[in-house]
Structures are given as structure tokens and as C-alpha cells.
Design a protein around this motif. Structure first.
Motif, mmCIF file in Angstrom:
data_model
loop_
_atom_site.group_PDB
_atom_site.id
_atom_site.type_symbol
_atom_site.label_atom_id
_atom_site.label_comp_id
_atom_site.label_asym_id
_atom_site.label_seq_id
_atom_site.Cartn_x
_atom_site.Cartn_y
_atom_site.Cartn_z
ATOM 1 N N GLY A 72 0.789 -1.225 0.000
ATOM 2 C CA GLY A 72 0.000 0.000 0.000
ATOM 3 C C GLY A 72 0.821 1.275 0.000
ATOM 4 N N LEU A 73 1.888 1.335 0.814
ATOM 5 C CA LEU A 73 2.710 2.547 0.864
ATOM 6 C C LEU A 73 3.319 2.835 -0.493
ATOM 7 N N GLY A 74 3.834 1.789 -1.159
ATOM 8 C CA GLY A 74 4.450 1.975 -2.468
ATOM 9 C C GLY A 74 3.451 2.366 -3.532
ATOM 10 N N CYS A 75 2.286 1.707 -3.534
ATOM 11 C CA CYS A 75 1.265 2.053 -4.527
ATOM 12 C C CYS A 75 0.774 3.481 -4.331
ATOM 13 N N LEU A 76 0.635 3.892 -3.076
ATOM 14 C CA LEU A 76 0.240 5.274 -2.809
ATOM 15 C C LEU A 76 1.288 6.239 -3.343
ATOM 16 N N ALA A 77 2.572 5.934 -3.103
ATOM 17 C CA ALA A 77 3.639 6.803 -3.591
ATOM 18 C C ALA A 77 3.630 6.883 -5.115
ATOM 19 N N GLY A 78 3.424 5.731 -5.767
ATOM 20 C CA GLY A 78 3.350 5.740 -7.228
ATOM 21 C C GLY A 78 2.185 6.570 -7.722
ATOM 22 N N ASP A 79 1.021 6.411 -7.102
ATOM 23 C CA ASP A 79 -0.156 7.188 -7.500
ATOM 24 C C ASP A 79 0.052 8.670 -7.216
#
Length: 879
Positions: free
Chosen positions: A132-139
């Protein structure tokens, strides 16, 4: 394998040989803009659909795998070349689009915001994320690109990325760590003018570590990635950026030195000095130490003077709702790794260690990276409304004496990047009925209301198609998994046949940690089996998620689910998909009917997977935690419980599992299977429409990034620019002013308080006059705020729901006394109380809560307690 220790190995690169008409394909392949634009992905699918899959959706690798004949055919295909030109035009329009801040009259001018994060989930082929943290950063980066923010990002380029997951025959998670092939990824070396890769050095105990710099383009946002796998380093240090969240505590602190200190040095090496630095979680907090050292070295000032300037430009986002989730290091480990940096801070080691302690006087307390980030930032936020409340409670000790609801931690609720997570079918449907505005301005709620114009039949058929697509794909994955585990062909066939593309499909996918309770739906097996065995209202579960390699409890949750599905014939309708990643997540959020989430409240900081499901019309069934606590309303989905919190976990699991079963049996299944003559579940479709129209504009990262800009980035930029004016003169003056405040704070005193007549109860809206005689010592009235803190009194005499009201400086009295006055008008009945307090104010101290600088009048509470217990008189009518 031939080692360079055995023989000299000379290197050379091989790149795809593209015909001239196709050469712009490399520009598309090396910009991850393609990952959220289906028309760009279609180019690569048209070249070779099978290779696209085999390359794990990696266009750079795929172009190198294509035969020259295939490339030549595409170059001579007029339709393909025309499509390529159209994609290039769209990419150009994206990069040239007017920045959003300019359109609202808040152009920041020549400014740079640098976003630091330990992981980025941008696309499945770039495995430098875990969840989740990585996907949020990508988004976050994708929306920053769409909005045209002056943004750059910094992270680590992991050689092995995050682990790949597979299950043993007994259902136990196994991990493997294949290496990423940088030469065949959409990453490029950052090089000097002479063609050499840019490298910087950080100090580790007794040695230097060299860091090489790479770049990924995300639309118009450059993401700089740091890599220690270079010949200059020892094998041990080459492995620092080997694996995300891998290794021991010592590996972790090395990674965080590379990310924070190395990241600042890498940007400096390429001529970038950020105006604002955003620390997304505490992993990058060492950047504050490096930036303070730079300011001290450049201006020859003290630590406190430099910290004022650095902290003004720092934004810190915490994603952690529990203390156990925060990176903490033993003091002796930090002392060993920061020894080379302390002298440049003009602090001793004890002063440096205190930056990472909640209690600065406790020399045995571990060093918290989150606390370091808090103490070196002036803008701090949680990632949901409820998480803001939890964060203020977690960190209140850093601001002793400050009421919990005034602890200076805001919240910006997370979102998801709509175009990255919507199914292609739904994108086409939205384009037809909503036009282009939903893509250009997804925050506009009025745009999304047009989803109500979509015929129920069309939306439902589209969703059924997505579910069928999910089931077909799940069967293929299941067959691969079971074959690898040695399951017989007949059992594999039975497992695949158990899934139906017509059954209510519940998706559950997230990190498998114990607090997320991935096994809650197994709590009452007979009740669950009754639902699974139903032929009139069939139900099935598709589950995915990885557990941290060191989390035995999380791994056991996975094993329980797998064993249940194996040991019960109806259990085959519960499928666990291995190796959860962005690709798996897309299938699940786009094809599921219900998205299940049941963490222990309030341990879920946000939970963005539910947002991704919601924008696809998948209805959430969740505990009121994280984002769902503020998003839920009747008709959008379902709430498990009413927001209760329990000290007894077994009791909580019993109560909330029963609540989940009740929802499934009495609301979810009946609503889904109540169909009209055309086979349409009208009630369900109306909920889908309300879900999309209400949640899509609120919980997307364009809204989130706009909020970050308005609430955090621009105020930080303004404060930082103000403090660095005149060669940091305001910053130096502010540090001296704080020192003066601390030296004089012990001289503050409330000498006397006069209150209007309270012998009889006040009537609602009847004013009350308060006067206070205050000693300020050597401080002036313009340097402080004297306030009345008013609230309700509970049965224990505690003041709750308090709110501060300014007192007006009326006159200076003899002997350094000052008279302050206030006039209060209560707007509701009941027992009320107040206390007099003094806080700093004026200049850069305005709207700033400084740890340790709050004075409360003592001995006020007993007087209030006596008045609270006095006999009440009947209030007179107010006329």
C-alpha cells in the motif's frame, strides 16, 4: 557463472534495433506515463500480446525480445504508425499541460518539491514496492504529473526488489528473491557531461559507501533511484540496496542513511536544492540531518538556527497507527552510524540522539525515525481523518501540556489514481457518458454524477464481463499454483470448476498482518459452509496477499485459509492467489463484487485497496477504520459494526465475525440476487452508481495531491522562503527568540482571575466576562497569546471538547503585570469550565505549536470543581 574475481569482464550494452518509424516507441517505453494510458499499452499488445505477458508488461524488455521481422512489419503498418503518432501527441499534451497551481492563481514560481519514499508502486515490471505505501507513492507521482506540480522524487533501486511469494504444499509461505535486470527496465543512468554515471558517497562506520544514481520518468516527474551495487563498494555494502525491507536492523539503518543522506547528496550532485522535502514515512528522516549540516556549513550558524530553516521546509507524513510499526533503533547502533555526522551538526552525540526520542530525558529510549521526522518538520499529517486522531494520541507526549486535539498533526486522506486502477471497459463507458472531464478533473463531483445517466443494463453487463474476466484469469493462476505444489490433475480440475463467473465474488487482498484478520470469515465454520454450499445464492472468495518474511503470525493466517480450502469440498470456492502485486490487484479490484476489509480498529491507517475497488463499482464491506470511517454512508456499501473498539481481541473477533455473517446473509446476498425480469439486480446497480459518483471524486490522488499542496507544500514553501531571506536572518532570529522564550517561560504567572457573576447558572447565550492579571516577565504582550480554554466538564471534573478563546490585552499594570480580558457566550447548556493558558505567538511563532512552550494556570481546577458541585438554580428566561 564467471566471476570478475576470476577473469576480467568487459561490458557492453545491447539495445533494440528499431526501424526509423518505430524509434519513438523507446520514448514511450521509458516513460511510465504508458502505465496509466490504455492506448499506449495497446501499442505493445499489438506488437505481440504473448511477449507482453511474458515480459511482465515491461515494454523495454519486450522490444528487445521482438524479432526484427515483427518490428519491420509494424514499421510498414500504416495503422500502427498512426496510432504511435497519436500516443506521442497525447504524451506531449500531458507534459505541456498548464500546471494546476497556475490555473488557480497560486504559481509558486521557481520551486522544487522533493518527495522521499522507500518504495514506489508504479507498474508491475518495476518491483521496487511491497504494498500500500508503495502504490500510494506511485499514484502520488502520477497525480503530481497530471497536475503539473514542480515535483521530483527520490527512492532506492533494489537489486532484488520485494520478495516473490509461493506456497509450499502445506500452505506455508515461501520467499524467493530474483534479481531485477536494470538493463531491461524503464530506468536510465543519470550521467555527467562526460558520460559517467553520477555517484555520491555517504559515510558508514569506518568506511565510505558509494551510491550510483538512476532515473525513471513518470509523466513529467523524474524519480531518482539510489543504488549501492557498484564496484567501489564491498560485497556487504553492495547489498544495502539489495532487497526492500530485507535483512536485519543494521541493514535497515544503512538503507535509511542511503535514502535520506545519500538522497540529498545525489540531488545536490545534479544541481537540485529542493525548497520543500516531503518525508513519506520515517524511512527517509535522516535527510533532515544532512540538510541541517549543509545549512550550518554554508552559513556558519548553530544547530538550532539551522534547524529552524530546515524544519520550515519539511513535510512529514506518518502512515503508522501503532507504535510497533515505527522504525526504532537501539541508541548504541545510531551512535555508531551517526558518529561521522555529529560534528557537522554542532551537537554532541547525546543531543543528536535526543532528536529521535519521545522523552528527551530518557537516555535508554530507542531512536525513532518518526520522532526524528517530527522534531525536524513543521508540517505533519496522518493519512485519514481517524488516523489523524490516532496520530495525535500517539505523539502527544512530544508536546507536553498541549490538549490532544491541538497536537499539530493534520490529516490528508489518501486516494488512488483513477486511471491506473479503473478497468479499460469502465474507462470506455465513462468516456462515452461523462466525456473527457472526468479524466482532466477527477475531483469535480458534478462530473461523476453523470454516472446516473448510464443505463443499468449497460453498467451491469460491463461489470459481469469484468467478473468473468477475473474468474477465467483466476482459474489459470490456480492451475499453475496447484501444479507447482504437486496436486493431482483431477483435484486441480475440481478446484477450477468450483469457481463460477455468476457467483457473488468477494475480494480480499492486502498485506497479511495479524491485525488485518485475514481469517475472520473462518470464525464460524458451519455458518460459512452453509453459505458456500448454497445453490440459490452462491458465494466465492478470492484472496491474495504477502506476509512479511519474519511475520510468523501473518504466514499462519495464509496457511489457515489454504488448509480450509483443501479440507472442505465447498472450501474450493475460497481461492488464495500467490504473489500479490499490482497486476493481481487490478484483476481483483476490477472484477470483484464486494471488497472485504476487517482490521482491528483503529489499526488501519487508511487502506487504499478499498478505494481502488470503489471507483470500479465494487462495494465495500469493511470495519469503520481508516478511510472507510469517513467514507461510509448508507447505500455505498456496508459497515461491520459501528466503530467500536475492544480491549479483548477474542471478544472483538466473535462480535465482528457475527456482524459480517449477518451482513452477508441478510443484506449482501439478498441484494445481489434480487433480479428483475431482465436479470438485473436494480438495487445493487444503484449502489454501484452511488459508490462511484460519491467516492471517485473524493478518494482519488488528484484531490489528495491538491490538498497536500494547499495545506502543506505551499505553507511550508512560504515559511521556508520567509526564514531564508536576508541570508537566513529571520531563521537565526527565530532560533534566538525561541531560546529567549524558554529562558523566560518559567517567569510566567497568572496572578489573579476575576469572573463575572456565577452565583447563579448562566443562561445559554448569556455572556460571561473574565479578567486575568498576568505576569509576563521580560516578554512582551506581542510575543504571547493569553487564552481562555473553555470546554465541557465530565463527571470526573475533567475539561473535555475544549476550545481556546483569545484574551485581549487591556493594559499594562505596575510591576510587570498585564491585564487581559475576554467575553464568553456559551451556546449550549450543561456543566462548563475554563482554564487560563499562555502560548507563544507573533511572527513565525503564529499558528506554531512549540514543544514545551505552553503555560497553564495552576489551582484553577479546584475552584471550578467547587462551582461545578454548587447547588443549581433554575435558569431565568432570557427575553
Amino acid at each position: 557463472m564467471l566471476s570478475p574475481d576470476f577473469a576480467r569482464i568487459r561490458c557492453f550494452e545491447v539495445v533494440p534495433s528499431l526501424p526509423l518509424p518505430l524509434q519513438p516507441l523507446m520514448d514511450v517505453a521509458y516513460n511510465l506515463w504508458w502505465s496509466w494510458h490504455p492506448e499506449a499499452v495497446q501499442l505493445f499488445l499489438r506488437l505481440d500480446r504473448k511477449l507482453w505477458s511474458e515480459s511482465n508488461h515491461n515494454p523495454v524488455k519486450m522490444l528487445g525480445m521482438l524479432s526484427q521481422d515483427a518490428l519491420d512489419r509494424a514499421a510498414n503498418d500504416e495503422g500502427f504508425v498512426t496510432s504511435l503518432k497519436r500516443v506521442l501527441e497525447n504524451l506531449a499534451r500531458h507534459t505541456e499541460r498548464q500546471p494546476w497551481l497556475s490555473t488557480i492563481g497560486k504559481d509558486p514560481g521557481d520551486a522544487t518539491i522533493a518527495y522521499f519514499c522507500s518504495e514506489y508502486g508504479l507498474t508491475e515490471c518495476l518491483q521496487i514496492y511491497s504494498g500500500g505505501l508503495g502504490c500510494l507513492a506511485g499514484d502520488h507521482l502520477k497525480s503530481a504529473s497530471e497536475l503539473g506540480l514542480p515535483f521530483i522524487a527520490v527512492g532506492l533501486l533494489y537489486r532484488n526488489g520485494y520478495f516473490q511469494q509461493h506456497l509450499s504444499p502445506d500452505g506455508w509461505q515461501q520467499e524467493s528473491n530474483p534479481e531485477l535486470d536494470f538493463a531491461n527496465l524503464p530506468v536510465t543512468q543519470v550521467c555527467t557531461a562526460t558520460g559517467e554515471q553520477v555517484k555520491v558517497v555517504v559515510q558508514m562506520p569506518g568506511r565510505d559507501v558509494t551510491i550510483a544514481l538512476w532515473k525513471v520518468m513518470v509523466g513529467r516527474i523524474p524519480l531518482y533511484l539510489l543504488d549501492t551495487n557498484v564496484p567501489e563498494n564491498t560485497p556487504e555494502d553492495r547489498g544495502i540496496t539489495g532487497q526492500l525491507y530485507g535483512g536485519d536492523m543494521e541493514t535497515r539503518i544503512r538503507q535509511e542513511i542511503v535514502l535520506g543522506i545519500g538522497g540529498v547528496r545525489a540531488l545536490k550532485a545534479i544541481g537540485i536544492t529542493p525548497d520543500v522535502c516531503h518525508m513519506n514515512e520515517g524511512h527517509s528522516a535522516f535527510l533532515a540531518i544532512e540538510r541541517i549540516r549543509d545549512i550550518i556549513a554554508k552559513h556558519n550558524i548553530t544547530f538550532d538556527e539551522a534547524r529552524e530553516q530546515a524544519a520550515a521546509s519539511h513535510v512529514f507524513t506518518t502512515h503508522t497507527p501503532v507504535p510497533a510499526g515505527i522504525d526504532r533503533f537501539p541508541p548504541e547502533l545510531v551512535e555508531r552510524y551517526l558518529r561521522d555526522y555529529v560534528e557537522g551538526l554542532r551537537l554532541d552525540m547525546e543531543g543528536t540522539l535526543a532528536l529521535g526520542r519521545d522523552d528527551v530525558t530518557n537516555k535508554h529510549e530507542s531512536f525513532s525515525m518518526a520522532t526524528l521526522a517530527i522534531r525536524t518538520s513543521t508540517r505533519i499529517n496522518g493519512v485519514a481523518k481517524l488516523h489523524g486522531v490516532v496520530s495525535r494520541s500517539m505523539w502527544r507526549n512530544i508536546w507536553p501540556g498541549v490538549p490532544e486535539d491541538e497536537v499539530p498533526i493534520q490529516h490528508v486522506t489518501n486516494g488512488c489514481h483513477a486511471r491506473s486502477w479503473l478497468s479499460a471497459d469502465l474507462i470506455n463507458l465513462l468516456d462515452r457518458y461523462l466525456g473527457a472531464r472526468w479524466q482532466n478533473n477527477p475531483v469535480d463531483q458534478s462530473v461523476w454524477k453523470a454516472i446516473n445517466e448510464v443505463p443499468d443494463e449497460e453498467l451491469w453487463r460491463m461489470h459481469e464481463s469484468r467478473r468473468a474476466h477475473l474468474i477465467v484469469w483466476t482459474r489459470k493462476q490456480l492451475k499453475k499454483q496447484l501444479t507447482a505444489r504437486g496436486v493431482s490433475p483431477s483435484s486441480i480440475r475440481q478446484s477450477c470448476d468450483a469457481l463460477s463467473d455468476r457467483a457473488l465474488t468477494i475480494g480480499f487482498a492486502r498485506r497479511f498482518a495479524t491485525y488485518k484478520r485475514g481469517n475472520l470469515f473462518l470464525r464460524d465454520v458451519p455458518r460459512l459452509l452453509k453459505m458456500l454450499e448454497s445453490t440459490t445464492q452462491p458465494i466465492q472468495f478470492i484472496i491474495a496477499g504477502k506476509s512479511h518474511p519474519a511475520d510468523g503470525g501473518g504466514k499462519d493466517l495464509i496457511r489457515q485459509i489454504v488448509k480450509f480450502s483443501e479440507q472442505n469440498p465447498s472450501g474450493r470456492k475460497i481461492v488464495f492467489l500467490e504473489n500479490y502485486d499490482i497486476h493481481v490487484a487490478r484483476y481483483l479490484v476490477q472484477g470483484s463484487d464486494v471488497w472485504l476489509n476487517n482490521p482491528r480498529r483503529p489499526m488501519e491507517a487508511s487502506g487504499t485497496s478499498g478505494m481502488k475497488a470503489a471507483i470500479n463499482g465494487c462495494l465495500n464491506c469493511s470495519v469503520l477504520d481508516g478511510w472507510w470511517d469517513e467514507a461510509y454512508e448508507e447505500g455505498l456499501g456496508w459497515a461491520i459494526g459501528r466503530g467500536e473498539q475492544y480491549d479483548n481481541y477474542d471478544l472483538a473477533d466473535d462480535i465482528e465475525s457475527r456482524a459480517l455473517y449477518d451482513l452477508l446473509e441478510h443484506q449482501i446476498l439478498p441484494t445481489f440476487y434480487t433480479r428483475d425480469d431482465q436479470g438485473i439486480p436494480r438495487g445493487w446497480v444503484q449502489m454501484m452508481k452511488k459508490c462511484i459518483s460519491t467516492l471517485a471524486p473524493r478518494f482519488n490522488t488528484n484531490r489528495m495531491v491538491q490538498e497536500y499542496a494547499a495545506k502543506l507544500y505551499l505553507p511550508a514553501l512560504e515559511r521556508a522562503r520567509g526564514l531564508r531571506a536576508q541570508d537566513l536572518k529571520p531563521s537565526i532570529e527565530l532560533a534566538h527568540h525561541k531560546l529567549r522564550l524558554r529562558q523566560n517561560w518559567g517567569k510566567l504567572h497568572v496572578n489573579d482571575v476575576h469572573v463575572g457573576d456565577t452565583s447563579a447558572p448562566l443562561s445559554v447565550h448569556q455572556p460571561l466576562t473574565i479578567e486575568a492579571d498576568v505576569t509576563l516577565g521580560d516578554l512582551k504582550p506581542g510575543e504571547v497569546h493569553v487564552q481562555v480554554y473553555v470546554g465541557r466538564l465530565n463527571n470526573d471534573g475533567n475539561l473535555i471538547q475544549g476550545k481556546a478563546h483569545e484574551m485581549r490585552h487591556a493594559e499594562e499594570l505596575a510591576g510587570g503585570h498585564h491585564r487581559y480580558t475576554a467575553r464568553l457566550t456559551p451556546d449550549n447548556s450543561g456543566s462548563h469550565g475554563f482554564a487560563i493558558r499562555i502560548i507563544p505567538g507573533g511572527g513565525f511563532m503564529e499558528d506554531h505549536t512549540e514543544p514545551g512552550l505552553i503555560y497553564w494556570e495552576s489551582n484553577t481546577a479546584p475552584a471550578l470543581e467547587a462551582k461545578r458541585k454548587a447547588p443549581k438554580k433554575k435558569p431565568e428566561a432570557v427575553g
